[in-house]
Scaffold this motif. Structure first.
Motif, PDB file in Angstrom:
ATOM      1  N   LEU A  52       0.725  -1.118  -0.020  1.00 21.22           N
ATOM      2  CA  LEU A  52      -0.037   0.055   0.020  1.00 21.22           C
ATOM      3  C   LEU A  52       0.842   1.256  -0.078  1.00 21.22           C
ATOM      4  O   LEU A  52       0.624   2.178  -0.470  1.00 21.22           O
ATOM      5  N   GLU A  53       1.991   1.241   0.750  1.00 25.82           N
ATOM      6  CA  GLU A  53       2.845   2.583   0.894  1.00 25.82           C
ATOM      7  C   GLU A  53       3.481   2.774  -0.757  1.00 25.82           C
ATOM      8  O   GLU A  53       3.579   3.616  -0.931  1.00 25.82           O
ATOM      9  N   GLU A  54       3.899   1.545  -1.205  1.00 30.22           N
ATOM     10  CA  GLU A  54       4.601   1.815  -2.695  1.00 30.22           C
ATOM     11  C   GLU A  54       3.252   2.362  -3.588  1.00 30.22           C
ATOM     12  O   GLU A  54       3.843   3.232  -4.439  1.00 30.22           O
ATOM     13  N   TYR A  55       2.109   1.851  -3.494  1.00 27.07           N
ATOM     14  CA  TYR A  55       0.846   2.292  -4.227  1.00 27.07           C
ATOM     15  C   TYR A  55       0.645   3.749  -3.842  1.00 27.07           C
ATOM     16  O   TYR A  55       0.549   4.532  -4.912  1.00 27.07           O
ATOM     17  N   LYS A  56       0.718   4.361  -2.702  1.00 30.90           N
ATOM     18  CA  LYS A  56       0.571   5.691  -2.561  1.00 30.90           C
ATOM     19  C   LYS A  56       1.468   6.550  -3.012  1.00 30.90           C
ATOM     20  O   LYS A  56       1.083   7.757  -3.304  1.00 30.90           O
ATOM     21  N   ALA A  57       2.785   5.967  -3.265  1.00 28.92           N
ATOM     22  CA  ALA A  57       3.612   6.904  -3.786  1.00 28.92           C
ATOM     23  C   ALA A  57       3.586   7.093  -5.433  1.00 28.92           C
ATOM     24  O   ALA A  57       4.051   8.063  -5.913  1.00 28.92           O
ATOM     25  N   THR A  58       2.456   6.264  -5.930  1.00 31.53           N
ATOM     26  CA  THR A  58       2.556   6.503  -7.327  1.00 31.53           C
ATOM     27  C   THR A  58       1.136   7.040  -7.905  1.00 31.53           C
ATOM     28  O   THR A  58       1.108   7.445  -8.869  1.00 31.53           O
ATOM     29  N   VAL A  59       0.128   7.387  -7.064  1.00 33.86           N
ATOM     30  CA  VAL A  59      -1.045   7.577  -7.218  1.00 33.86           C
ATOM     31  C   VAL A  59      -1.339   9.064  -6.509  1.00 33.86           C
ATOM     32  O   VAL A  59      -1.387   9.049  -5.535  1.00 33.86           O
ATOM     33  N   PRO A  60      -2.046  10.003  -7.282  1.00 34.93           N
ATOM     34  CA  PRO A  60      -2.471  11.253  -6.496  1.00 34.93           C
ATOM     35  C   PRO A  60      -3.675  10.832  -5.752  1.00 34.93           C
ATOM     36  O   PRO A  60      -4.579  10.125  -6.226  1.00 34.93           O
ATOM     37  N   LEU A  61      -3.728  11.707  -4.842  1.00 36.58           N
ATOM     38  CA  LEU A  61      -4.984  11.708  -3.821  1.00 36.58           C
ATOM     39  C   LEU A  61      -5.927  12.997  -3.959  1.00 36.58           C
ATOM     40  O   LEU A  61      -5.400  14.044  -3.904  1.00 36.58           O
ATOM     41  N   GLY A  62      -6.945  12.662  -4.446  1.00 37.95           N
ATOM     42  CA  GLY A  62      -8.106  13.823  -4.291  1.00 37.95           C
ATOM     43  C   GLY A  62      -8.594  14.306  -3.085  1.00 37.95           C
ATOM     44  O   GLY A  62      -8.367  13.691  -1.959  1.00 37.95           O
ATOM     45  N   GLU A  63      -9.423  15.653  -2.926  1.00 39.91           N
ATOM     46  CA  GLU A  63      -9.666  16.177  -2.094  1.00 39.91           C
ATOM     47  C   GLU A  63     -10.596  15.163  -1.075  1.00 39.91           C
ATOM     48  O   GLU A  63     -10.887  15.234   0.146  1.00 39.91           O
ATOM     49  N   ILE A  64     -11.550  14.675  -2.022  1.00 40.72           N
ATOM     50  CA  ILE A  64     -12.321  13.784  -1.140  1.00 40.72           C
ATOM     51  C   ILE A  64     -12.360  12.164  -1.120  1.00 40.72           C
ATOM     52  O   ILE A  64     -12.960  11.713  -0.755  1.00 40.72           O
ATOM     53  N   GLU A  65     -11.091  11.897  -1.118  1.00 37.52           N
ATOM     54  CA  GLU A  65     -10.494  10.416  -1.399  1.00 37.52           C
ATOM     55  C   GLU A  65      -9.751  10.222  -0.227  1.00 37.52           C
ATOM     56  O   GLU A  65      -9.074  11.153   0.458  1.00 37.52           O
ATOM     57  N   GLU A  66      -9.550   8.848  -0.199  1.00 42.26           N
ATOM     58  CA  GLU A  66      -8.846   8.297   0.866  1.00 42.26           C
ATOM     59  C   GLU A  66      -8.225   6.844   0.165  1.00 42.26           C
ATOM     60  O   GLU A  66      -8.977   6.193  -0.606  1.00 42.26           O
ATOM     61  N   PHE A  67      -7.025   6.315   0.747  1.00 42.98           N
ATOM     62  CA  PHE A  67      -6.592   5.173   0.224  1.00 42.98           C
ATOM     63  C   PHE A  67      -7.044   4.037   0.958  1.00 42.98           C
ATOM     64  O   PHE A  67      -7.331   4.400   2.411  1.00 42.98           O
ATOM     65  N   LEU A  68      -7.426   2.797   0.509  1.00 45.48           N
ATOM     66  CA  LEU A  68      -7.837   1.797   1.263  1.00 45.48           C
ATOM     67  C   LEU A  68      -6.923   0.450   1.120  1.00 45.48           C
ATOM     68  O   LEU A  68      -6.395   0.212   0.209  1.00 45.48           O
ATOM     69  N   SER A  69      -7.214  -0.331   2.111  1.00 50.98           N
ATOM     70  CA  SER A  69      -6.874  -1.852   1.981  1.00 50.98           C
ATOM     71  C   SER A  69      -8.444  -2.707   1.669  1.00 50.98           C
ATOM     72  O   SER A  69      -9.139  -1.926   1.602  1.00 50.98           O
ATOM     73  N   CYS A  70      -8.080  -3.815   1.040  1.00 54.96           N
ATOM     74  CA  CYS A  70      -9.410  -4.617   0.787  1.00 54.96           C
ATOM     75  C   CYS A  70     -10.297  -4.614   2.003  1.00 54.96           C
ATOM     76  O   CYS A  70     -10.053  -4.957   2.871  1.00 54.96           O
ATOM     77  N   MET A  71     -11.892  -4.272   1.354  1.00 52.55           N
ATOM     78  CA  MET A  71     -12.783  -4.257   2.357  1.00 52.55           C
ATOM     79  C   MET A  71     -12.990  -5.628   2.739  1.00 52.55           C
ATOM     80  O   MET A  71     -13.945  -5.933   3.638  1.00 52.55           O
ATOM     81  N   MET A  72     -12.775  -6.596   1.633  1.00 55.78           N
ATOM     82  CA  MET A  72     -13.388  -8.096   1.973  1.00 55.78           C
ATOM     83  C   MET A  72     -12.469  -9.003   2.862  1.00 55.78           C
ATOM     84  O   MET A  72     -13.128  -9.591   3.843  1.00 55.78           O
ATOM     85  N   CYS A  73     -11.050  -8.799   2.651  1.00 60.09           N
ATOM     86  CA  CYS A  73     -10.324  -9.456   3.270  1.00 60.09           C
ATOM     87  C   CYS A  73      -9.142  -8.970   4.287  1.00 60.09           C
ATOM     88  O   CYS A  73      -8.380  -9.520   5.093  1.00 60.09           O
ATOM     89  N   PHE A 102     -10.824  -9.260  -5.053  1.00 56.48           N
ATOM     90  CA  PHE A 102     -11.853  -8.120  -4.811  1.00 56.48           C
ATOM     91  C   PHE A 102     -11.482  -7.064  -5.754  1.00 56.48           C
ATOM     92  O   PHE A 102     -10.137  -6.592  -5.499  1.00 56.48           O
ATOM     93  N   LEU A 103     -12.129  -6.457  -6.782  1.00 56.36           N
ATOM     94  CA  LEU A 103     -11.896  -5.109  -7.414  1.00 56.36           C
ATOM     95  C   LEU A 103     -12.410  -3.888  -6.857  1.00 56.36           C
ATOM     96  O   LEU A 103     -13.599  -4.115  -6.474  1.00 56.36           O
ATOM     97  N   TYR A 104     -11.655  -2.888  -6.637  1.00 62.73           N
ATOM     98  CA  TYR A 104     -12.404  -1.715  -5.965  1.00 62.73           C
ATOM     99  C   TYR A 104     -11.533  -0.399  -6.545  1.00 62.73           C
ATOM    100  O   TYR A 104     -10.309  -0.691  -7.137  1.00 62.73           O
ATOM    101  N   ARG A 105     -11.917   0.781  -6.283  1.00 67.68           N
ATOM    102  CA  ARG A 105     -11.616   2.075  -6.813  1.00 67.68           C
ATOM    103  C   ARG A 105     -10.351   2.274  -5.515  1.00 67.68           C
ATOM    104  O   ARG A 105     -11.039   2.310  -4.369  1.00 67.68           O
ATOM    105  N   ASN A 106      -9.357   2.613  -5.885  1.00 66.27           N
ATOM    106  CA  ASN A 106      -8.248   3.230  -4.995  1.00 66.27           C
ATOM    107  C   ASN A 106      -7.470   4.068  -5.618  1.00 66.27           C
ATOM    108  O   ASN A 106      -6.547   3.896  -6.366  1.00 66.27           O
TER     109      ASN A 106
END
Length: 356
Positions: A52-73, A102-106
């Motif tokens: 997740l830390e690697e991923y956060k470094a590659t994707v911008p975060l919008g004003e109303i957004e947050e980064f997630l882990s998988c909601m299912m597992c 599981f597929l999700y927007r992140n």
């Protein structure tokens, strides 16, 4: 990449299937289902898995957004797969959980900002072109899960995310004591103008005493599941709202669809307001973790096929049905979740129920 695939398809199949609607081609062109499945497996094997830390470094975060882990597992690892876009209007990233699929927007939308997606005349969308065939789809889905919806007399129904009341109108016609809730105030206003006995409310179920008290025989989620930012919390709430013997109906885009595997980021299920994407492989995890006892599915062949209005020749209609049944269940997923064993005994006799 998409244009290359389209060129390859034209070379392979010629013009024979050009008049087949794009949403049906992958189901009727010979051998395409097996080809798409093989491509999907290759895609998953080759896609990078990141922390997740690697991923956060590659994707911008919008004003109303947050980064997630998988909601299912709960796995925090990310497998980036898609970048859906609506031109300059919207764009986002879709990842896959490498543990459960599981597929999700992140990054995803923060729950407290969810209303931002529906504040600007969302009802004009729900009652415009989108709504032209909505009630036909509702009718077909209710028929697929007969006899749950045949007669509503003496039974309470909650339509969660009721929009402009298109389904509530059908529910009251079938005799249900029906209510709905929605986050769009103008949609709720239009719903109440449409309805005779049923009633729509703005807000969440806990905001309305008669809904918060529960005791519903049926709860329906029509194209709502993909919009929920905290599905575990919501489904625990739905389970509490159901009476003994109650059922929860779900219609949502199918993340196991061959169309997703064929069109990837251009898949029709990736829309501006969709947050999470379920399949028959991942939905049982959500239901099992929130107290449901079973689930059954009804294949979705497409509204025109089921309504008998398709222009496809008979042999192609039969081929499409076989492909849907042997693969993904269709581009939409239709599911009926059972609150308890009583619900399975009462409503599951004609269905293939998977116990959770």
């Amino acid at each position: 990449m998409v244009s290359v695939k389209r060129t390859a398809a034209r070379m392979l199949f010629g013009s024979r299937y050009n008049n087949v609607p794009w949403g049906q081609r992958v189901y009727v062109r010979p051998g395409e289902r097996l080809m798409r499945e093989a491509q999907w497996r290759l895609r998953l094997r080759s896609a990078r898995v990141m922390s997740l830390e690697e991923y956060k470094a590659t994707v911008p975060l919008g004003e109303i957004e947050e980064f997630l882990s998988c909601m299912m597992c709960g796995d925090s690892r990310q497998q980036p797969l898609f970048k859906p876009t609506g031109g300059r209007n919207w764009r986002y990233h879709v990842v896959r959980c490498p543990s459960c699929g599981f597929l999700y927007r992140n990054p995803n939308i923060r729950p407290e900002r969810l209303g931002d997606l529906y504040a600007n005349s969302y009802s004009s969308f729900l009652t415009g072109k989108y709504a032209a065939n909505r009630q036909r789809r509702y009718q077909l889905t209710m028929d697929a899960f007969a006899p749950v919806f045949e007669h509503g007399e003496g039974r309470r129904l909650l339509d969660f995310g009721c929009g402009a009341g298109l389904f509530l109108e059908l529910a009251e016609q079938r005799g249900f004591d029906a209510v709905g809730v929605d986050l769009s105030p103008d949609s709720v206003e239009q719903a109440n103008a449409r309805l005779t006995k049923a009633r729509a409310y703005f807000g969440a179920p806990e905001d309305v005493p008669e809904i918060a008290a529960g005791g519903f025989d049926v709860v329906t989620l029509w194209s709502v599941l993909a919009h929920l930012p905290r599905p575990l919390e919501d489904f625990e709430r739905f389970r509490r709202l159901l009476a003994p013997g109650g059922v929860l109906l779900i219609l949502t885009v199918n993340a196991g669809s061959l169309l997703l595997k064929a069109y990837e980021s251009g898949w029709s299920g990736f829309t501006k307001n969709h947050l999470m994407f379920y399949s028959s492989a991942t939905l049982p995890t959500l239901l099992g973790r929130t107290g449901f006892s079973g689930v059954a599915y009804a294949p979705h062949y497409g509204d025109t096929i089921e309504a008998g209005t398709s222009q496809l020749p008979g042999p192609l209609r039969a081929r499409l049905r076989r492909a849907v049944e042997n693969s993904d269940g269709g581009n939409m997923m239709r599911a009926l979740a059972f609150a308890d064993d009583e619900a399975i005994s009462r409503w599951g006799q004609r269905l293939r129920v998977r116990r959770l």
